[in-house]
Enzyme design. Sequence first.
Site, short mmCIF file in Angstrom:
data_model
loop_
_atom_site.label_atom_id
_atom_site.label_comp_id
_atom_site.label_asym_id
_atom_site.label_seq_id
_atom_site.Cartn_x
_atom_site.Cartn_y
_atom_site.Cartn_z
N HIS A 190 0.83 -1.20 0.00
CA HIS A 190 0.00 0.00 0.00
C HIS A 190 0.86 1.26 0.00
CE1 HIS A 190 -4.27 1.20 1.32
NE2 HIS A 190 -3.70 2.23 0.72
N LEU A 220 2.61 6.65 -4.52
CA LEU A 220 3.91 7.25 -4.87
C LEU A 220 3.80 8.65 -5.47
CD1 LEU A 220 6.01 4.22 -6.10
CD2 LEU A 220 6.42 5.65 -4.10
N ARG A 221 2.61 9.03 -5.90
CA ARG A 221 2.34 10.45 -6.20
C ARG A 221 2.93 11.03 -7.47
NH1 ARG A 221 -1.26 10.43 -2.37
NH2 ARG A 221 -0.67 10.90 -0.25
N ASN A 273 -4.06 5.78 -7.24
CA ASN A 273 -4.71 7.09 -7.15
C ASN A 273 -3.75 8.20 -7.55
OD1 ASN A 273 -3.29 6.43 -4.82
ND2 ASN A 273 -4.58 7.63 -3.46
N ASP A 299 -8.36 2.38 -4.37
CA ASP A 299 -7.93 2.96 -3.09
C ASP A 299 -7.94 4.49 -3.09
OD1 ASP A 299 -6.89 3.00 -0.45
OD2 ASP A 299 -4.96 3.56 -1.31
N HIS A 350 -10.75 -0.45 -0.50
CA HIS A 350 -10.71 0.61 0.53
C HIS A 350 -12.14 0.65 1.06
CE1 HIS A 350 -9.98 5.00 1.75
NE2 HIS A 350 -11.29 4.88 1.82
N HIS A 387 -6.12 -1.56 4.79
CA HIS A 387 -6.05 -0.75 6.03
C HIS A 387 -7.25 -0.88 6.97
CE1 HIS A 387 -8.36 1.94 3.49
NE2 HIS A 387 -7.33 2.55 2.95
N ASP A 406 0.35 2.43 3.80
CA ASP A 406 -0.46 3.55 3.31
C ASP A 406 0.32 4.86 3.44
OD1 ASP A 406 -2.48 4.92 2.11
OD2 ASP A 406 -3.90 4.79 3.78
#
Lengths: 429, 307
Positions: free
Chosen positions: A61, A64-65, A95, A153, A180, A233, A306
């Site tokens: 989870h 990495l953006r 995401n 997620d 999620h 999570h 996460d």
Amino acid sequence: MQQHNMLLAGGTVIDETGERRADVRVREGIIIEISSDLSAGDDELVDIAGCIVAPGFVDLHTPLRETAMPQAETIETGSRAAALGGYTAVVAMPNTDPTQDCVEVVEFVSKRGREVGLCDVRPSGSITIGRAGAQLTPFADLAAVGVHLFTDDGSGVQDEGVMRRALEYAGELGVVLAQHCEVASLTKGAVMHEGECCSHLGLPSWPALAEELMVHRDIELSRLTGSPVHLLHLSTARSVELVRAAKADGLRVTAEATPHHISLNDERLTSFDTRFKVNPPLRTTADIEEVKKGLLDGTIDAIATDHAPHPPVAKDRPLDEAPPGMLGLETALGVARSHLDCSWQHLLGAMSWRPAKIAGIDDQHGRPIAVGEPANLAVIDPDSQWEVDPSALASRSRNTPFIGVGLTARVRHTVYEGRIVVRDGKATA
Amino acid sequence: MTLHFRSIEEAGTERIHRLLDLTEHMAAVGRRPNPKVPALRGKTVCNLFFEDSTRTRMSFDLAAKRLSADTMTLAVSSSSVNKGESLRDTVETLDAMGVDAFVVRHQTSGVPWQVAGWTPAAVINAGDGWHAHPTQALLDAYTIRQRRGIANDFSGLKVAVVGDIRHSRVARSTTDILQLLGAKVVHVAPRTLLPPTSDVATTSNFDDVVGEVDVVYMLRMQRERMGAGLVPDGGEYSRRFALDERRASALRPDALLMHPGPMNRGVEMMVDPTELPQSTILDQVTNGIAARMAVLFELLGSGGIEE
């Protein structure tokens, strides 16, 4: 980076098969010899007396953006944070912007991960296009380029019909859908857990029920379809109970919990410090105890971070505007060891070989430490007492909730594909 | 450590007693022909209002001026704040101008605590989200004390707080101060307008308590809540929870009728309270200035009030 030929000497090997004193010789990315009292010869001698050698960790989870918020994290800084945390593989959450919902985006993430070369970056795919909850992504095309885990997620798939079809379609492909769990209609505008604390602070709340309803729904959809489902999570006592019952029924259900959900409760928000805003939110002490029990008895298979980097400019906002999430990769081992009373083998299983199997990468990661196996290893100093120094974090962000908290156990070296990517707690590249 | 005034709970019993006594002193100052004193000459008070609130802002402004402080005001609806500038940037910029106290109003709980982390100045909470409005609580408690002719011991006093408790910072802070002073509080609201959990007595039957209690504290019912599915409609809300003529006539003659303002006539208030001798509504407004003077003086004053 060059592969190192090395002898990890003086440590204790712990893997899925057990625990033993042994030196480990690595050449050209492969473990070639394991025995007590080996001599280094021409290989670099790495003295790890008193340390544990384990298979490298696997994070199920990791947002990495890079494409969405490069000021928060990039694949490079995230990979470095992972390596420092002992991870040799991370599953990159979808995401991103654009979403990891097509072959092109997924291949970009994989390629960037290989170029950086600090750990194995395995992109997940989203379940629905744009994570909008309606149209399925091309599961088979994505599986063909290596995607094993699919998830929306950041939010849950709200529509039961869509989730049922997704599970049915995924089942025949051998991929895993991860949820999620959050019923959105119960969490509008929510900032924190619903209970005594939010009532007192006057903050919009996220009831435990919003998670548990979807956990229950997806367990039943897995029962109906026969397809596996992985629950991300988990944070509430009742969620753990539902998963325990599902496993007792023999269903193909797996689950993970984060280090922060076993260490921090909702009362942290009484400081109104946005570092403690996270989704799902920090719960009560009673929830923490049950999630820990779930990890100890195997109801919850894996510890997952996460890891959610946010720059100060995003977190220095009112609680309703500040984005949820906290850093996790570099502190996961220390937090888990400090809060879980279990054997090293059980803990390492939750961080390495069990998540490796869920991610479908157990051919490369979480392997037994044996001759012929790939050298993806974490070397741990089990007695190290340390505190988090936010300025020393590799992540581009500083939103760790563990500043000033004393932790036990730290990753000393990380070996990825036979290369020392972390040496003495410092990244080598 | 800088002293702030952000919640009743944080201030604690001793400070609240002292502030109530100081409020009485300030109220006496306010009744003089010249109500201005030099106590805070040279001090700068910055009103930082991220939410519309003409009354509270003017009350703080006048309180600071009566104490001879310099004031400046930044009033912005949050939506118009430049999204590129964080709340922290705004506070640090104003702080660099030399501010001794920030008076902060924000629609989100906790902002006064965040602000205090970014400036060495004192922070006064002028209302944060659904959380706290401690100067309102102080003026409410002072108004009860004044009208009942009692000191800081409210034991034996029964108070009903009526309306949207869940979304009300006034309900939270005023309940806190009344309980701290020894009063018994009951919250009157449907379950949908109560917080998820509470250790305060509750009832959804206004008629059961209206003739019993010493104080009826009506809360403002915001019209936007009506459309959010929390109550079926405004008519039903008014029938169950408004002060109508029948309930007004059930009030005890010596009871007090309070409201933090602004009133929503025709929603929670179906009668004209100015015609009711029990009403304290205008006293509350007057006392608000004294209570805020007390807080400003406590945080920023060094010498005496008169010099």
